[in-house]
Scaffold this motif. Structure first.
Motif, PDB file in Angstrom:
ATOM      1  N   SER A  87       0.892  -1.221   0.017  1.00  0.00           N
ATOM      2  CA  SER A  87      -0.115   0.032   0.283  1.00  0.00           C
ATOM      3  C   SER A  87       0.943   1.155  -0.015  1.00  0.00           C
ATOM      4  CB  SER A  87      -1.061  -0.163   1.347  1.00  0.00           C
ATOM      5  OG  SER A  87      -1.802  -1.155   1.227  1.00  0.00           O
ATOM      6  N   LEU A  88       2.008   0.968   0.801  1.00  0.00           N
ATOM      7  CA  LEU A  88       2.963   2.435   0.983  1.00  0.00           C
ATOM      8  C   LEU A  88       3.515   2.628  -0.569  1.00  0.00           C
ATOM      9  CD1 LEU A  88       4.467   1.808   4.333  1.00  0.00           C
ATOM     10  CD2 LEU A  88       2.472   3.186   3.576  1.00  0.00           C
ATOM     11  N   TYR A  89       4.106   1.392  -1.244  1.00  0.00           N
ATOM     12  CA  TYR A  89       4.626   1.557  -2.325  1.00  0.00           C
ATOM     13  C   TYR A  89       3.584   2.193  -3.436  1.00  0.00           C
ATOM     14  CZ  TYR A  89       8.129  -1.584  -0.597  1.00  0.00           C
ATOM     15  OH  TYR A  89       9.232  -2.158   0.360  1.00  0.00           O
ATOM     16  N   ASP A  90       2.442   1.627  -3.502  1.00  0.00           N
ATOM     17  CA  ASP A  90       1.544   2.051  -4.293  1.00  0.00           C
ATOM     18  C   ASP A  90       1.360   3.717  -4.283  1.00  0.00           C
ATOM     19  OD1 ASP A  90       1.326  -0.495  -5.409  1.00  0.00           O
ATOM     20  OD2 ASP A  90      -0.701  -0.839  -4.519  1.00  0.00           O
ATOM     21  N   ALA A  91       1.463   3.856  -3.043  1.00  0.00           N
ATOM     22  CA  ALA A  91       1.341   5.620  -2.941  1.00  0.00           C
ATOM     23  C   ALA A  91       2.413   6.563  -3.002  1.00  0.00           C
ATOM     24  CB  ALA A  91       0.724   5.821  -1.460  1.00  0.00           C
ATOM     25  N   GLY A  92       3.544   5.788  -3.447  1.00  0.00           N
ATOM     26  CA  GLY A  92       4.928   6.415  -3.674  1.00  0.00           C
ATOM     27  C   GLY A  92       6.045   6.341  -2.706  1.00  0.00           C
ATOM     28  N   PHE A  93       5.645   5.435  -1.758  1.00  0.00           N
ATOM     29  CA  PHE A  93       6.942   5.304  -0.778  1.00  0.00           C
ATOM     30  C   PHE A  93       8.104   4.563  -1.619  1.00  0.00           C
ATOM     31  CE2 PHE A  93       8.555   2.831   3.056  1.00  0.00           C
ATOM     32  CZ  PHE A  93       8.533   3.774   3.973  1.00  0.00           C
ATOM     33  N   ARG A  94       9.348   4.886  -1.188  1.00  0.00           N
ATOM     34  CA  ARG A  94      10.538   4.572  -1.894  1.00  0.00           C
ATOM     35  C   ARG A  94      11.494   3.791  -0.927  1.00  0.00           C
ATOM     36  NH1 ARG A  94       7.495   4.473  -4.988  1.00  0.00           N
ATOM     37  NH2 ARG A  94       7.260   5.887  -7.212  1.00  0.00           N
ATOM     38  N   HIS A  95      11.234   3.446   0.243  1.00  0.00           N
ATOM     39  CA  HIS A  95      12.130   3.024   1.162  1.00  0.00           C
ATOM     40  C   HIS A  95      11.752   1.273   1.264  1.00  0.00           C
ATOM     41  CE1 HIS A  95      13.519   6.827   2.647  1.00  0.00           C
ATOM     42  NE2 HIS A  95      12.267   7.169   2.588  1.00  0.00           N
ATOM     43  N   PRO A  96      12.786   0.549   1.261  1.00  0.00           N
ATOM     44  CA  PRO A  96      12.557  -0.806   1.489  1.00  0.00           C
ATOM     45  C   PRO A  96      11.763  -1.421   2.442  1.00  0.00           C
ATOM     46  CG  PRO A  96      14.804  -0.563   0.912  1.00  0.00           C
ATOM     47  CD  PRO A  96      14.118   0.824   1.118  1.00  0.00           C
ATOM     48  N   GLY A  97      11.582  -0.742   3.723  1.00  0.00           N
ATOM     49  CA  GLY A  97      10.936  -0.943   4.995  1.00  0.00           C
ATOM     50  C   GLY A  97      10.973   0.026   5.887  1.00  0.00           C
ATOM     51  N   HIS A  98      10.232  -0.481   7.177  1.00  0.00           N
ATOM     52  CA  HIS A  98      10.572   0.267   8.238  1.00  0.00           C
ATOM     53  C   HIS A  98      12.142   0.903   8.642  1.00  0.00           C
ATOM     54  CE1 HIS A  98       6.720  -0.064  10.863  1.00  0.00           C
ATOM     55  NE2 HIS A  98       6.912   1.184  10.640  1.00  0.00           N
ATOM     56  N   THR A  99      12.771  -0.300   8.620  1.00  0.00           N
ATOM     57  CA  THR A  99      14.126   0.059   8.990  1.00  0.00           C
ATOM     58  C   THR A  99      14.775   0.964   8.519  1.00  0.00           C
ATOM     59  OG1 THR A  99      14.329  -2.133   9.810  1.00  0.00           O
ATOM     60  CG2 THR A  99      16.221  -1.148   9.517  1.00  0.00           C
ATOM     61  N   GLU A 100      14.802   0.859   6.926  1.00  0.00           N
ATOM     62  CA  GLU A 100      15.416   1.871   6.209  1.00  0.00           C
ATOM     63  C   GLU A 100      14.794   3.206   6.179  1.00  0.00           C
ATOM     64  OE1 GLU A 100      15.735  -2.311   4.667  1.00  0.00           O
ATOM     65  OE2 GLU A 100      14.325  -0.998   5.081  1.00  0.00           O
ATOM     66  N   PHE A 101      13.630   3.322   6.395  1.00  0.00           N
ATOM     67  CA  PHE A 101      13.019   4.687   6.607  1.00  0.00           C
ATOM     68  C   PHE A 101      13.228   5.437   7.815  1.00  0.00           C
ATOM     69  CE2 PHE A 101       8.652   6.727   7.331  1.00  0.00           C
ATOM     70  CZ  PHE A 101       9.044   8.029   6.390  1.00  0.00           C
ATOM     71  N   LEU A 102      13.288   4.674   8.846  1.00  0.00           N
ATOM     72  CA  LEU A 102      13.842   5.245  10.093  1.00  0.00           C
ATOM     73  C   LEU A 102      15.152   5.707  10.044  1.00  0.00           C
ATOM     74  CD1 LEU A 102      11.968   2.466  12.628  1.00  0.00           C
ATOM     75  CD2 LEU A 102      11.524   5.006  12.515  1.00  0.00           C
ATOM     76  N   GLY A 103      16.169   4.988   9.373  1.00  0.00           N
ATOM     77  CA  GLY A 103      17.336   5.764   9.031  1.00  0.00           C
ATOM     78  C   GLY A 103      17.437   6.858   8.437  1.00  0.00           C
ATOM     79  N   MET A 104      16.435   6.882   7.635  1.00  0.00           N
ATOM     80  CA  MET A 104      16.489   8.273   6.613  1.00  0.00           C
ATOM     81  C   MET A 104      16.170   9.414   7.711  1.00  0.00           C
ATOM     82  SD  MET A 104      14.333  10.833   5.436  1.00  0.00           S
ATOM     83  CE  MET A 104      12.757   9.999   4.980  1.00  0.00           C
ATOM     84  N   LEU A 105      15.184   9.014   8.501  1.00  0.00           N
ATOM     85  CA  LEU A 105      14.582  10.139   9.513  1.00  0.00           C
ATOM     86  C   LEU A 105      15.561  10.378  10.378  1.00  0.00           C
ATOM     87  CD1 LEU A 105      10.798   8.723   9.977  1.00  0.00           C
ATOM     88  CD2 LEU A 105      11.485  10.866   8.900  1.00  0.00           C
ATOM     89  N   ALA A 106      16.421   9.538  10.892  1.00  0.00           N
ATOM     90  CA  ALA A 106      17.486  10.025  11.795  1.00  0.00           C
ATOM     91  C   ALA A 106      18.485  10.814  11.018  1.00  0.00           C
ATOM     92  CB  ALA A 106      18.112   8.500  12.084  1.00  0.00           C
ATOM     93  N   GLU A 107      18.719  10.592  10.030  1.00  0.00           N
ATOM     94  CA  GLU A 107      19.808  11.734   9.165  1.00  0.00           C
ATOM     95  C   GLU A 107      18.904  13.092   9.125  1.00  0.00           C
ATOM     96  OE1 GLU A 107      22.523  11.098   8.053  1.00  0.00           O
ATOM     97  OE2 GLU A 107      22.756   8.763   8.095  1.00  0.00           O
ATOM     98  N   ARG A 108      17.465  13.008   9.368  1.00  0.00           N
ATOM     99  CA  ARG A 108      16.802  14.411   9.095  1.00  0.00           C
ATOM    100  C   ARG A 108      16.805  15.058  10.248  1.00  0.00           C
ATOM    101  NH1 ARG A 108      10.630  14.229   7.903  1.00  0.00           N
ATOM    102  NH2 ARG A 108      11.390  13.506   5.571  1.00  0.00           N
ATOM    103  N   PHE A 109      16.746  14.303  11.486  1.00  0.00           N
ATOM    104  CA  PHE A 109      16.558  14.805  12.804  1.00  0.00           C
ATOM    105  C   PHE A 109      17.708  14.985  13.629  1.00  0.00           C
ATOM    106  CE2 PHE A 109      12.100  13.599  11.820  1.00  0.00           C
ATOM    107  CZ  PHE A 109      11.405  14.972  12.145  1.00  0.00           C
ATOM    108  N   TRP A 110      18.808  14.146  13.341  1.00  0.00           N
ATOM    109  CA  TRP A 110      20.079  14.243  13.969  1.00  0.00           C
ATOM    110  C   TRP A 110      21.154  14.258  12.741  1.00  0.00           C
ATOM    111  CZ3 TRP A 110      16.195  11.357  15.675  1.00  0.00           C
ATOM    112  CH2 TRP A 110      15.758  11.397  16.988  1.00  0.00           C
ATOM    113  N   PRO A 111      21.307  15.461  12.012  1.00  0.00           N
ATOM    114  CA  PRO A 111      22.265  15.257  10.989  1.00  0.00           C
ATOM    115  C   PRO A 111      23.635  15.505  11.271  1.00  0.00           C
ATOM    116  CG  PRO A 111      21.144  17.454  11.284  1.00  0.00           C
ATOM    117  CD  PRO A 111      20.400  16.432  12.165  1.00  0.00           C
ATOM    118  N   GLU A 112      23.805  15.847  12.521  1.00  0.00           N
ATOM    119  CA  GLU A 112      25.359  15.962  12.919  1.00  0.00           C
ATOM    120  C   GLU A 112      26.066  14.576  13.033  1.00  0.00           C
ATOM    121  OE1 GLU A 112      22.932  15.447  16.606  1.00  0.00           O
ATOM    122  OE2 GLU A 112      22.505  16.300  14.674  1.00  0.00           O
TER     123      GLU A 112
END
Length: 339
Positions: free
Chosen positions: A128-153
């Motif tokens: 369902s997420l892929y059909d809506a344009g989600f481009r991450h393999p799964g939860h784990t990878e998406f959380l890694g991207m969010l960590a980069e966003r909120f803790w960029p240092e």
């Protein structure tokens, strides 16, 4: 358990699956399970509708994260999302994807702001997420991207740990086809995962000197090179370097003989070469009690180790054991700090 400084943030997950069921039941069992306060990031109307379908007496209160601690004893605290989610058990739709993604993003934001002590995620439906344009393999990878966003240092490398009562295991390669595993299984990757595991098993799980065991890729761990050479050319050099660094690691071990009780007593965590090599023994030993933990992030994240189970959504058949275990473990890890 140590009292938390902030409640846990529980994402709603796929609304057409069993995530809402488990959330409602877990709150009902909060006292018997000794659960620390949590709040749900979701659609309060959807949760109320699911409670009615299942004839569950769960009062719901819409509140802020800061108010959740005071409400938890008498009602399920819900932080309402901007996006809505329909209550259609067993019938996933791409319309719910925005709310599912918003819940995860908001949970990470709340931890970064100090409003939540850690994150527990309900199962998502990737299609369902892929059909809506989600481009991450799964939860784990998406959380890694969010960590980069909120803790960029600082740099972040999410690592999946499956934690059961009798076995902890980490897949070194995760959501890739089996045919791609030999190319992705590099000595560098093994060293990176082992270092993260060693550090976080010590800092988060309180193991003084973690003992790691690396499974071989090939049958019989390559049988001295006669059944594959990856053990000699990739795994053994990585192990040698890790030992020089002071990390307690053995292997490569034949995967077919490293998960029986006597073998498991020799290590604290198994490192597997690919996804199913780690998940099959963990789920076989404790399907309902195993927890998915993401290491390598600046916050605590756990999740039940199962999927959305559309076929039993709203039926009352779903067992909350894994979600309750995930909530309990997140509270314990949060109390120790982020590592």
């Amino acid at each position: 358990m140590t009292a938390p400084h902030a409640p846990l943030a529980l994402t709603m997950g796929e609304p057409a699956g069993i995530g809402p069921d488990l959330t409602l039941i877990a709150w009902q069992r909060r006292d018997a399970a000794s659960l620390q306060p949590f709040y749900v990031l979701g659609d309060p109307e959807m949760l109320a509708s699911r409670a009615r379908r299942m004839a569950l007496d769960v009062p719901i209160v819409v509140c802020t994260p800061e108010e959740a601690m005071g409400h938890f004893a008498s009602a399920l605290p819900v932080v309402a999302l901007d996006n809505r989610a329909p209550d259609t058990p067993g019938e996933p739709s791409r319309e719910a994807a925005a709310a599912v993604i918003e819940a995860i993003e908001t949970a990470v934001a709340h931890v970064a702001e100090g409003r939540a002590g850690g994150i527990v995620t309900n199962p998502i439906n990737k299609k369902s997420l892929y059909d809506a344009g989600f481009r991450h393999p799964g939860h784990t990878e998406f959380l890694g991207m969010l960590a980069e966003r909120f803790w960029p240092e600082t740099a972040h490398e999410p690592v999946m740990l499956l934690a059961g009562p009798d076995l902890m295991a980490i897949p070194i390669t995760v959501h890739i086809p089996l045919a791609d595993v030999p190319g992705a299984l590099t000595s560098k990757r093994i060293r990176l995962v082992a270092r993260i595991a060693d550090h976080e098993l010590h800092t988060r799980f309180g193991i003084d000197r973690p003992r790691l065991a690396l499974a071989g890729l090939n049958p019989h761990a390559g049988e001295n090179g006669s059944m594959g050479r990856e053990e000699r050319t990739i795994l053994e050099p990585a192990i040698a370097e890790l030992r020089e660094e002071g990390i307690d690691i053995v292997g490569p071990l034949p995967a077919d003989t490293m998960f029986h009780p006597r073998a498991r007593a020799q290590y604290d965590c198994a490192l597997a070469c690919y996804h199913d090599q780690a998940l099959i023994p963990v789920k076989t030993l404790a399907f309902d009690e195993s927890v998915n933990v993401t290491l390598g992030l600046p916050f605590v994240r756990t999740s039940p180790d199962h999927g959305t189970a559309f076929d039993i959504a709203a039926s009352g058949k779903a067992r909350p054991d894994s979600l309750i275990a995930a909530l309990r473990l997140a509270a314990r890890l949060s109390a120790r700090g982020a590592g």
